[in-house]
Design a protein around this motif. Structure first.
Motif, PDB file in Angstrom:
ATOM      1  N   MET A   1      -6.455  38.488  41.759  1.00 39.97           N
ATOM      2  CA  MET A   1      -6.143  39.967  41.437  1.00 39.97           C
ATOM      3  C   MET A   1      -4.601  39.956  40.239  1.00 39.97           C
ATOM      4  SD  MET A   1      -5.392  42.420  43.097  1.00 39.97           S
ATOM      5  CE  MET A   1      -3.742  44.339  43.123  1.00 39.97           C
ATOM      6  N   ILE A   2      -4.311  39.285  40.391  1.00 41.57           N
ATOM      7  CA  ILE A   2      -3.288  38.962  39.020  1.00 41.57           C
ATOM      8  C   ILE A   2      -4.602  39.214  37.477  1.00 41.57           C
ATOM      9  CG2 ILE A   2      -1.657  37.572  37.857  1.00 41.57           C
ATOM     10  CD1 ILE A   2      -0.124  36.362  40.223  1.00 41.57           C
ATOM     11  N   ARG A   3      -5.179  38.202  38.236  1.00 41.00           N
ATOM     12  CA  ARG A   3      -5.949  38.274  36.592  1.00 41.00           C
ATOM     13  C   ARG A   3      -7.100  39.831  36.670  1.00 41.00           C
ATOM     14  NH1 ARG A   3      -7.645  36.004  31.952  1.00 41.00           N
ATOM     15  NH2 ARG A   3      -9.103  36.307  31.002  1.00 41.00           N
ATOM     16  N   ALA A   4      -6.867  40.501  37.809  1.00 46.82           N
ATOM     17  CA  ALA A   4      -7.519  42.109  37.276  1.00 46.82           C
ATOM     18  C   ALA A   4      -6.493  42.817  36.598  1.00 46.82           C
ATOM     19  CB  ALA A   4      -8.043  41.859  38.745  1.00 46.82           C
ATOM     20  N   ILE A   5      -5.283  42.972  37.268  1.00 46.77           N
ATOM     21  CA  ILE A   5      -4.003  43.011  36.880  1.00 46.77           C
ATOM     22  C   ILE A   5      -3.463  43.236  34.720  1.00 46.77           C
ATOM     23  CG2 ILE A   5      -1.784  44.076  36.621  1.00 46.77           C
ATOM     24  CD1 ILE A   5      -1.615  42.730  39.563  1.00 46.77           C
ATOM     25  N   VAL A   6      -3.373  41.903  34.082  1.00 46.52           N
ATOM     26  CA  VAL A   6      -3.907  41.683  33.254  1.00 46.52           C
ATOM     27  C   VAL A   6      -4.925  42.275  32.087  1.00 46.52           C
ATOM     28  CG1 VAL A   6      -4.224  39.262  31.548  1.00 46.52           C
ATOM     29  CG2 VAL A   6      -2.885  39.439  33.878  1.00 46.52           C
ATOM     30  N   ASP A   7      -6.311  41.632  32.806  1.00 49.80           N
ATOM     31  CA  ASP A   7      -7.597  42.321  32.494  1.00 49.80           C
ATOM     32  C   ASP A   7      -7.665  43.798  32.316  1.00 49.80           C
ATOM     33  OD1 ASP A   7      -9.873  39.648  33.808  1.00 49.80           O
ATOM     34  OD2 ASP A   7      -8.391  39.415  32.006  1.00 49.80           O
ATOM     35  N   TYR A   8      -6.445  44.631  32.801  1.00 48.16           N
ATOM     36  CA  TYR A   8      -6.621  45.885  32.803  1.00 48.16           C
ATOM     37  C   TYR A   8      -5.699  46.661  32.149  1.00 48.16           C
ATOM     38  CZ  TYR A   8      -5.764  51.010  34.512  1.00 48.16           C
ATOM     39  OH  TYR A   8      -6.319  52.398  34.616  1.00 48.16           O
ATOM     40  N   SER A   9      -4.780  45.599  32.035  1.00 54.09           N
ATOM     41  CA  SER A   9      -3.244  45.843  30.786  1.00 54.09           C
ATOM     42  C   SER A   9      -3.722  45.298  29.747  1.00 54.09           C
ATOM     43  CB  SER A   9      -2.576  45.132  31.234  1.00 54.09           C
ATOM     44  OG  SER A   9      -1.532  45.271  30.176  1.00 54.09           O
ATOM     45  N   LEU A  10      -4.718  44.560  29.511  1.00 56.48           N
ATOM     46  CA  LEU A  10      -5.021  44.840  27.258  1.00 56.48           C
ATOM     47  C   LEU A  10      -6.336  45.282  27.445  1.00 56.48           C
ATOM     48  CD1 LEU A  10      -5.028  42.331  25.709  1.00 56.48           C
ATOM     49  CD2 LEU A  10      -7.127  41.481  27.271  1.00 56.48           C
ATOM     50  N   LEU A  11      -7.077  45.809  28.341  1.00 54.00           N
ATOM     51  CA  LEU A  11      -7.770  47.306  28.488  1.00 54.00           C
ATOM     52  C   LEU A  11      -6.933  48.706  28.050  1.00 54.00           C
ATOM     53  CD1 LEU A  11     -10.891  47.805  27.602  1.00 54.00           C
ATOM     54  CD2 LEU A  11     -10.455  48.814  30.180  1.00 54.00           C
ATOM     55  N   LEU A  12      -5.959  48.331  28.315  1.00 55.85           N
ATOM     56  CA  LEU A  12      -5.371  50.289  28.372  1.00 55.85           C
ATOM     57  C   LEU A  12      -4.674  49.845  26.845  1.00 55.85           C
ATOM     58  CD1 LEU A  12      -3.499  51.368  31.284  1.00 55.85           C
ATOM     59  CD2 LEU A  12      -5.559  52.156  30.635  1.00 55.85           C
ATOM     60  N   ASN A  13      -3.806  48.474  26.376  1.00 54.94           N
ATOM     61  CA  ASN A  13      -3.516  48.097  25.293  1.00 54.94           C
ATOM     62  C   ASN A  13      -4.698  48.122  23.857  1.00 54.94           C
ATOM     63  OD1 ASN A  13      -1.091  48.410  26.199  1.00 54.94           O
ATOM     64  ND2 ASN A  13      -1.435  45.590  26.509  1.00 54.94           N
ATOM     65  N   VAL A  14      -5.639  48.081  24.002  1.00 56.56           N
ATOM     66  CA  VAL A  14      -7.011  47.835  23.333  1.00 56.56           C
ATOM     67  C   VAL A  14      -6.883  49.085  22.792  1.00 56.56           C
ATOM     68  CG1 VAL A  14      -9.394  47.799  23.242  1.00 56.56           C
ATOM     69  CG2 VAL A  14      -7.625  45.334  23.547  1.00 56.56           C
ATOM     70  N   ILE A  15      -7.047  50.416  23.902  1.00 55.41           N
ATOM     71  CA  ILE A  15      -7.477  52.069  24.117  1.00 55.41           C
ATOM     72  C   ILE A  15      -6.741  52.301  23.001  1.00 55.41           C
ATOM     73  CG2 ILE A  15      -8.353  53.746  24.857  1.00 55.41           C
ATOM     74  CD1 ILE A  15      -9.875  51.779  27.052  1.00 55.41           C
ATOM     75  N   PHE A  16      -5.464  51.917  23.175  1.00 54.26           N
ATOM     76  CA  PHE A  16      -4.298  52.953  22.872  1.00 54.26           C
ATOM     77  C   PHE A  16      -4.148  52.458  21.166  1.00 54.26           C
ATOM     78  CE2 PHE A  16       0.789  52.543  21.518  1.00 54.26           C
ATOM     79  CZ  PHE A  16       0.636  53.792  21.421  1.00 54.26           C
ATOM     80  N   ILE A  17      -3.985  51.010  20.708  1.00 55.63           N
ATOM     81  CA  ILE A  17      -3.721  50.581  19.790  1.00 55.63           C
ATOM     82  C   ILE A  17      -5.000  50.929  18.803  1.00 55.63           C
ATOM     83  CG2 ILE A  17      -4.331  48.927  18.126  1.00 55.63           C
ATOM     84  CD1 ILE A  17      -1.637  49.516  19.886  1.00 55.63           C
ATOM     85  N   LEU A  18      -6.396  51.019  18.920  1.00 53.69           N
ATOM     86  CA  LEU A  18      -7.633  51.376  18.984  1.00 53.69           C
ATOM     87  C   LEU A  18      -7.548  53.050  18.651  1.00 53.69           C
ATOM     88  CD1 LEU A  18     -10.737  50.962  17.841  1.00 53.69           C
ATOM     89  CD2 LEU A  18     -11.450  51.128  19.596  1.00 53.69           C
TER      90      LEU A  18
END
Length: 366
Positions: A1-18
């Motif tokens: 569950m924690i891993r999923a949250i971390v990955d989801y947060s990372l994905l959002l950061n990638v999309i935002f910065i891109l």
């Protein structure tokens, strides 16, 4: 569950910065182009260039603005001060060269200074080439710092020298930064990955204006800065990945511009010329002379870069021995190098063959 949250947060950061780096660059480039036209910051046609009308040389400055804004929001200054300083130095000297054409020695000195800043303030040094020959790691020892400077300057000039057709340097760099983003993610170097994403987003915006027919050129401010960014990442990813990413995989990502530049410079030295002496012997010039149009030439080189990058990434994923990958690289290098001496003969052969085919088609039509 924690891993999923971390990955989801990372994905959002990638999309935002891109999106942020793309948007800032996309919006600012037309405004900089208008300023460039008023102050004469233009690339004028000459005998070595293929464009026929002056183009604004603001792509590099626009990308650096988009990259800088995005980096401030995504990557900590800690550990990257030397890289940021080197990037700023090359953007400034590149801009001066675009605007008033500075002496090559001064531009070369700026590359050396940027390399030194990267080494001493970002602690990024190439200490090993990995197990290239199957006898253990090839470590540089006390030669690590001079070899790091040599490789950094080499990659900077490799990107600078391929900037000869609309979309070429930008397209090759985009493939390289995207590949480095994948390798950074695989080795869990998320700050380096975000750095790759920022450069990729800015490049996507620039290519909107630089794809054939180009409205804006990147200039030396762009090619020198992009080359430095790729040099830094190629060393940082390999050195800080704790052996997860072999240096030869990095070499494959940059294989096309590196092999082209090495071939050109070695041939110039053999002829007794300055290795930085401009000519029309680069891969894009060769493909152009073989009859490919500008767009097709650019697509071929970008596709070749993508193929080599995929091989490098696949070699990491499948744990292919480094010496196998390096042997493949050497085959490509020597094949290209030897073939470059027979370009004229190959051109004559293909022209004769083309004329025969045309003659046969005319007979059939009759």
């Amino acid at each position: 569950m924690i891993r999923a949250i971390v990955d989801y947060s990372l994905l959002l950061n990638v999309i935002f910065i891109l999106l942020l780096s793309w948007l800032v660059t996309f919006l600012i480039l037309p405004r900089l182009a208008n300023i460039a036209s008023r102050i004469g910051l233009l690339d004028f046609p000459d005998s070595r260039k293929v464009h026929r009308s002056p183009k604004p040389l603001v792509g590099g400055i626009g990308m650096m603005i988009g990259i800088s804004v995005s980096l401030l929001l995504s990557v900590s200054l800690s550990g990257f001060r030397g890289f940021y300083a080197g990037l700023l130095i090359l953007a400034i000297f590149g801009f001066l060269d675009d605007f008033r054409e500075i002496k090559p020695r001064l531009k070369f000195s700026a590359q050396l200074l940027a390399s030194v800043f990267m080494i001493y303030f970002s602690h990024t040094v190439l200490t090993s080439f990995g197990n290239l020959f199957g006898f253990g790691n090839l470590d540089f020892g006390i030669l690590a710092i001079p070899f790091t400077i040599f490789c950094t300057v080499g990659v900077i000039n490799a990107i600078n020298m391929i900037d000869g057709l609309d979309g070429l340097a930008g397209g090759v760099s985009l493939v390289a930064f995207s590949s480095f983003a994948i390798l950074s993610f695989m080795s869990q170097q998320y700050e380096l990955m975000m750095l790759c994403i920022v450069f990729s987003g800015s490049l996507l915006a620039f290519l909107w204006y630089n794809w054939y027919p180009a409205k804006i050129f990147m200039g030396d401010a762009g090619s020198l800065s992009l080359g430095f960014g790729l040099a830094f990442l190629s060393i940082a990813i390999a050195e800080k990945a704790s052996g997860l990413i072999p240096p030869v995989s990095i070499l494959f990502v940059l294989a096309v511009p590196i092999v082209d530049t090495l071939t050109i410079m070695i041939k110039r030295i053999i002829k007794g010329l300055n290795p930085f002496h401009p000519d029309k012997g680069h891969l894009h010039h060769i493909l152009f002379r073989f009859g490919y149009d500008k767009q097709t030439t650019v697509k071929i080189i970008i596709l070749l870069t993508a193929i080599f990058s995929i091989i490098g990434i696949a070699g990491t994923v499948w744990n292919i021995p480094e010496y196998y990958l390096f042997a493949f690289f050497l085959v490509y290098f020597f094949s290209y190098f030897i073939a470059s001496f027979y370009i004229k003969e190959m051109l004559k052969y293909f022209r004769r063959r083309r004329n025969r085919i045309s003659a046969m088609e005319m007979k059939v039509d009759q």
